[in-house]
Design a protein around this motif. Structure first.
Motif, PDB file in Angstrom:
ATOM      1  N   ALA A  38       1.212  -0.826  -0.094  1.00  0.00           N
ATOM      2  CA  ALA A  38      -0.352  -0.119   0.017  1.00  0.00           C
ATOM      3  C   ALA A  38       1.006   1.362  -0.067  1.00  0.00           C
ATOM      4  CB  ALA A  38      -0.469  -0.238   1.319  1.00  0.00           C
ATOM      5  N   LYS A  60       1.828   2.247  -3.606  1.00  0.00           N
ATOM      6  CA  LYS A  60       0.599   2.700  -4.687  1.00  0.00           C
ATOM      7  C   LYS A  60       0.902   4.665  -3.951  1.00  0.00           C
ATOM      8  CE  LYS A  60      -4.091   3.604  -4.963  1.00  0.00           C
ATOM      9  NZ  LYS A  60      -3.856   3.866  -6.394  1.00  0.00           N
ATOM     10  N   TRP A  61       1.825   4.569  -2.854  1.00  0.00           N
ATOM     11  CA  TRP A  61       1.833   6.788  -2.330  1.00  0.00           C
ATOM     12  C   TRP A  61       2.788   6.874  -2.687  1.00  0.00           C
ATOM     13  CZ3 TRP A  61      -2.230   9.170  -1.541  1.00  0.00           C
ATOM     14  CH2 TRP A  61      -3.649   8.743  -0.741  1.00  0.00           C
ATOM     15  N   TYR A  85       3.185   6.794   4.834  1.00  0.00           N
ATOM     16  CA  TYR A  85       1.809   6.592   4.299  1.00  0.00           C
ATOM     17  C   TYR A  85       1.778   4.366   4.774  1.00  0.00           C
ATOM     18  CZ  TYR A  85      -2.310   3.882   3.263  1.00  0.00           C
ATOM     19  OH  TYR A  85      -3.349   2.629   3.554  1.00  0.00           O
ATOM     20  N   TYR A 142       0.984   0.430   5.847  1.00  0.00           N
ATOM     21  CA  TYR A 142      -0.185   0.048   6.233  1.00  0.00           C
ATOM     22  C   TYR A 142      -0.688  -0.967   6.495  1.00  0.00           C
ATOM     23  CZ  TYR A 142      -5.234  -2.142   4.292  1.00  0.00           C
ATOM     24  OH  TYR A 142      -6.004  -3.139   4.104  1.00  0.00           O
ATOM     25  N   GLU A 146      -3.807   2.965   9.357  1.00  0.00           N
ATOM     26  CA  GLU A 146      -2.512   3.187   8.935  1.00  0.00           C
ATOM     27  C   GLU A 146      -1.750   4.237   9.271  1.00  0.00           C
ATOM     28  OE1 GLU A 146      -5.652   3.471   5.115  1.00  0.00           O
ATOM     29  OE2 GLU A 146      -6.324   3.928   6.426  1.00  0.00           O
ATOM     30  N   SER A 186      -7.992   5.896   5.558  1.00  0.00           N
ATOM     31  CA  SER A 186      -8.495   5.961   4.525  1.00  0.00           C
ATOM     32  C   SER A 186      -9.853   6.479   4.160  1.00  0.00           C
ATOM     33  CB  SER A 186      -8.419   4.693   3.371  1.00  0.00           C
ATOM     34  OG  SER A 186      -6.670   4.979   3.154  1.00  0.00           O
ATOM     35  N   PHE A 187     -10.692   5.655   4.863  1.00  0.00           N
ATOM     36  CA  PHE A 187     -12.092   5.930   4.878  1.00  0.00           C
ATOM     37  C   PHE A 187     -12.168   6.590   6.327  1.00  0.00           C
ATOM     38  CE2 PHE A 187     -10.748   2.215   2.897  1.00  0.00           C
ATOM     39  CZ  PHE A 187     -11.285   2.797   1.436  1.00  0.00           C
ATOM     40  N   THR A 228      -7.379  -4.549  -5.576  1.00  0.00           N
ATOM     41  CA  THR A 228      -6.556  -3.347  -5.605  1.00  0.00           C
ATOM     42  C   THR A 228      -5.313  -4.303  -5.964  1.00  0.00           C
ATOM     43  OG1 THR A 228      -7.968  -2.353  -4.297  1.00  0.00           O
ATOM     44  CG2 THR A 228      -6.166  -1.386  -4.302  1.00  0.00           C
TER      45      THR A 228
END
Ligand SMILES: Cc1cc2nc3c(=O)[nH]c(=O)nc-3n(C[C@H](O)[C@H](O)[C@H](O)COP(=O)(O)OP(=O)(O)OC[C@H]3O[C@@H](n4cnc5c(N)ncnc54)[C@H](O)[C@@H]3O)c2cc1C
Length: 181
Positions: A92, A95-96, A121, A123, A137, A147-148, A172
């Motif tokens: 993850a 991804k950043w 970042y 995760y 995270e 993230s949420f 993902t």
């Protein structure tokens, strides 16, 4: 238990033997979880790109922790597990990291300075039992960066977190491998 290396295990007696800084130590266990040594692949460790004064056994690449740009070879960037930064050894994180490196490479091609920053970042999806997980995270400073927010509480064992880890994330990760996420 820190600073110990597992040297033997007697499964029938449920006893593990560790080398310590002062000798050996036998430890009885009910359940044992050992983290193996973490190292960059040989070709990275032998590339001359790694830190000289830290993570010397692991051979992580010497980069600026925000731009991921090599500190001695500015045309080189690192991402993923080989990156020599204090956090971020997760898929993850990659991804950043990708957009940050992309920003600096495009800026370099266009003759300007990039501005994107990687904040560390990281995760950690932790399955605590079947049907329950925590999605933690955080960044370089251990700030929680959910993230949420408002939907998934990072420090609670939730069914929705388990579902995300077990079902949604696989898609993902596969999309990332194909360059689509
Ligand atoms: C048990 C476990 C669970 C995890 N769970 C999660 C999770 O739920 N979520 C998450 O985000 N992250 C998770 N991670 C972390 C995640 O797997 C890694 O951070 C991620 O795979 C790093 O990607 P990478 O491309 O940097 O390295 P890797 O995925 O290790 O890829 C490096 C590749 O280089 C190849 N290679 C090595 N040497 C050479 C060579 N000489 N020539 C050519 N190829 C070479 C290797 O075979 C490998 O395929 C987990 C890791 C482990 C071990």
């Amino acid at each position: 238990m820190m600073n110990r290396t597992l040297t033997g295990i007697d499964a029938s007696a449920k006893r593990a033997t560790f080398a310590t800084e002062t000798g050996t130590e036998d430890v009885d266990y009910d359940y044992i979880h050992i983290i193996p040594p973490q190292r960059a692949p040989n070709f990275v460790r032998e590339s001359g790109l790694h830190w000289a004064d830290r993570w010397t056994d692991q051979g992580w690449v010497e980069v600026d922790m925000q731009t991921l740009r090599h500190l001695r070879y500015p045309e080189i960037f690192a991402l993923g597990d080989v990156t020599g930064v204090p956090k971020g050894k997760t898929a993850a994180s990659v991804k950043w990291q990708v957009p940050v490196i992309e920003d600096h490479i495009v800026a370099g091609i266009e003759g300007r300075e990039g501005s994107a920053v990687y904040d560390g970042y990281t995760y950690c999806p932790m399955i605590t039992r079947i049907g329950h997980a925590m999605l933690v995270e955080f960044d370089y400073h251990n700030n929680l960066v959910p993230s949420f927010p408002g939907i998934i509480a990072p420090l609670e064992e939730l069914w929705i977190s388990w579902l995300l880890k077990e079902v949604a994330l696989k898609a993902t990760y596969n999309a990332m491998l194909c360059g689509r996420a």
